[in-house]
Design a protein around this motif. Sequence first.
Motif, short mmCIF file in Angstrom:
data_model
loop_
_atom_site.label_atom_id
_atom_site.label_comp_id
_atom_site.label_asym_id
_atom_site.label_seq_id
_atom_site.Cartn_x
_atom_site.Cartn_y
_atom_site.Cartn_z
N ARG A 189 0.84 -1.21 0.00
CA ARG A 189 0.00 0.00 0.00
C ARG A 189 0.86 1.25 0.00
O ARG A 189 0.51 2.26 -0.61
CB ARG A 189 -0.92 -0.01 1.22
CG ARG A 189 -2.03 -1.05 1.14
CD ARG A 189 -2.97 -0.93 2.33
NE ARG A 189 -3.61 0.37 2.36
CZ ARG A 189 -4.68 0.71 1.66
NH1 ARG A 189 -5.24 -0.19 0.84
NH2 ARG A 189 -5.19 1.91 1.75
N ASP A 195 -5.04 -1.88 -3.45
CA ASP A 195 -5.89 -3.05 -3.30
C ASP A 195 -5.22 -4.14 -2.46
O ASP A 195 -5.79 -5.22 -2.27
CB ASP A 195 -6.24 -3.63 -4.67
CG ASP A 195 -5.00 -4.01 -5.48
OD1 ASP A 195 -3.91 -3.50 -5.14
OD2 ASP A 195 -5.12 -4.80 -6.43
N ARG A 197 -4.20 -6.38 0.54
CA ARG A 197 -4.86 -6.76 1.78
C ARG A 197 -4.11 -7.93 2.41
O ARG A 197 -3.44 -8.70 1.72
CB ARG A 197 -6.31 -7.18 1.54
CG ARG A 197 -7.21 -6.10 0.96
CD ARG A 197 -7.46 -4.99 1.94
NE ARG A 197 -8.45 -4.05 1.45
CZ ARG A 197 -8.17 -3.03 0.65
NH1 ARG A 197 -6.90 -2.81 0.27
NH2 ARG A 197 -9.11 -2.22 0.23
N ASP A 215 -7.21 -4.96 7.35
CA ASP A 215 -8.02 -4.95 6.13
C ASP A 215 -9.19 -3.98 6.27
O ASP A 215 -9.55 -3.29 5.30
CB ASP A 215 -8.53 -6.35 5.83
CG ASP A 215 -7.43 -7.27 5.33
OD1 ASP A 215 -6.34 -6.75 5.00
OD2 ASP A 215 -7.64 -8.49 5.27
N GLN A 216 -9.81 -3.94 7.44
CA GLN A 216 -10.90 -2.98 7.65
C GLN A 216 -10.40 -1.55 7.52
O GLN A 216 -11.09 -0.70 6.94
CB GLN A 216 -11.53 -3.21 9.02
CG GLN A 216 -12.29 -4.53 9.14
CD GLN A 216 -12.81 -4.76 10.54
OE1 GLN A 216 -12.66 -3.91 11.43
NE2 GLN A 216 -13.42 -5.91 10.77
N ASN A 219 -9.92 -0.91 3.88
CA ASN A 219 -11.20 -0.73 3.21
C ASN A 219 -11.79 0.65 3.53
O ASN A 219 -12.34 1.32 2.65
CB ASN A 219 -12.18 -1.82 3.63
CG ASN A 219 -11.77 -3.19 3.12
OD1 ASN A 219 -11.06 -3.30 2.13
ND2 ASN A 219 -12.22 -4.24 3.80
N GLU A 222 -9.92 3.21 1.62
CA GLU A 222 -10.30 3.19 0.21
C GLU A 222 -11.67 3.83 0.01
O GLU A 222 -11.89 4.55 -0.97
CB GLU A 222 -10.32 1.74 -0.28
CG GLU A 222 -10.52 1.62 -1.78
CD GLU A 222 -10.32 0.20 -2.26
OE1 GLU A 222 -10.77 -0.11 -3.38
OE2 GLU A 222 -9.72 -0.61 -1.53
N GLU A 223 -12.59 3.56 0.96
CA GLU A 223 -13.91 4.17 0.86
C GLU A 223 -13.82 5.69 1.01
O GLU A 223 -14.50 6.44 0.29
CB GLU A 223 -14.83 3.58 1.92
CG GLU A 223 -16.22 4.19 1.99
CD GLU A 223 -17.04 3.94 0.74
OE1 GLU A 223 -18.04 4.66 0.54
OE2 GLU A 223 -16.67 3.04 -0.05
N ARG A 226 -12.58 7.06 -2.15
CA ARG A 226 -13.64 7.04 -3.17
C ARG A 226 -14.64 8.18 -2.94
O ARG A 226 -15.04 8.86 -3.88
CB ARG A 226 -14.36 5.70 -3.15
CG ARG A 226 -15.37 5.51 -4.28
CD ARG A 226 -16.10 4.20 -4.14
NE ARG A 226 -16.96 4.21 -2.97
CZ ARG A 226 -18.17 4.75 -2.94
NH1 ARG A 226 -18.66 5.35 -4.03
NH2 ARG A 226 -18.90 4.72 -1.85
#
Length: 487
Positions: A189, A195, A197, A215-216, A219, A222-223, A226
């Motif tokens: 990362r 992506d 993980r 991972d959370q 995520n 990443e959210e 976005r």
Amino acid sequence: MTGRGRPWISRLGLRLALVFVAVALAAVAAVIFFGSMNTSRDINRLMVTQHHQLADAVAAATKVAYVRNRWDSTDLNAAADLARRAGAEVQVTNRSGRIIAATPGFVPYGPGPRLVHQVFVGGREVGWVTVTFDKAGLSAAVMQFKSSRWAARFGAAGVAVLIALIAALLVSPRITAPVERIIVAARARGRGQLDARAGNVHGFGEIKELASAFDQMANAREEQDRVRRNLVADVAHELRTPIAILQAGHEAMLDGVTEPTVEHLASLRDEVLRLARMVDDLQRLAAAEAAALQLTLAPYDLAEIAASAADSLADSFAAAGVTLQRDLTSVVAKCDSLRMHEIAVNLLTNALKFTPRGLVTLQTSREQRDDGDVAVLRVRDTGVGIPPAELPRLSERFFRGQSSSDVAGSGIGLTIVAELVRAHHGTIDFASELGRGTTVTVRVPVTAGPPRPPGPAPLAAPQARPVSASAATPASASAPAPAGRAG
């Protein structure tokens, strides 16, 4: 090497195995050290006791020989045999120091222990018995025991190291493999592979939780990225139209295509005001998203806050010909009075926009729930209602339902409301039926104690500005506002 070209055990696993071995060796060394101290002391004490007892027995046998026949050599053989069987040598001397008898292997000053006992007969000293101990008999047994004990210790140390090594080789992969996967994912990362993980790892519970938390976090990041990209795109999209209109209008005037009449200038001014409203709404949205850090939560009467919001919009409802009905029950909520006032004003304004010549009901109450009582603020209108398909998107930024296409607004009003409710640790629910109206219900925690008097209502417009995305839902649906997403 494994079939995939990776070492059977990693460097971290090897270090962990070495730590296991070092701990095992340290434990064995500690046991040997303290055990040796105690055992050696006990063995030495036993050996000294046995030596003295043997010397006493030899002296007693010598005394018997003296009493019988003044130390006849034949009588002294019994004492000599007793000493030899115990691995000792003996010498008997009379009072003047003359040697009466001695075993063949007697050495006055040998390497072993040497004991001298006096021989008394009738209270009178008649001679001495000197006993020396060599490497046979009891001493030999002690030495043999000590030698075998060290062999056993080294054997135990070897077994402990082997067990520690096997345990390390079995346990370390369950610790190191997940950690290394997390490290690899973090480095990936860091190189821009967003992506990456850790994935589903096999290991101890805490290690699996660490990988899952990583991972959370990835995520969530990443959210957030976005959402940030979408926000920039949405803002650009919303600003493009008024800017294009302003540019075209000014160019037309500069080129002489249109005259700078009052009507043209007023149209351009409307677009400027639209831009100003949009910027203002974006500022309010940013403030709402940070409200969890800014709120001053205290006990306030929700009914008083709602009444203040209704009073501030009384003229607007009267001008639109919409009846505002109040059903306010006193309930003490834990809230920020100014922010809760903003929530009430936005919901009332939104209901007013979509209720032509109808009824809007403002209600406060206390509601009992399994997880504790809550304070309820509810706004119900008899307006156009919301299509079912639009319900999940009510709190999205810049979302405008089909029923709001002819209504001015930026599309982030309900986003602000949802973020403020979330900051109050509350929930917001929507229920709607097309053609019959919409109900928005806000629930926040109640609190004990007397309520504080509400602060002054915010000045003028920002709180009273209409909320655009009142396109809500079918029948009855409930959706707590998602963090960071509202519409």
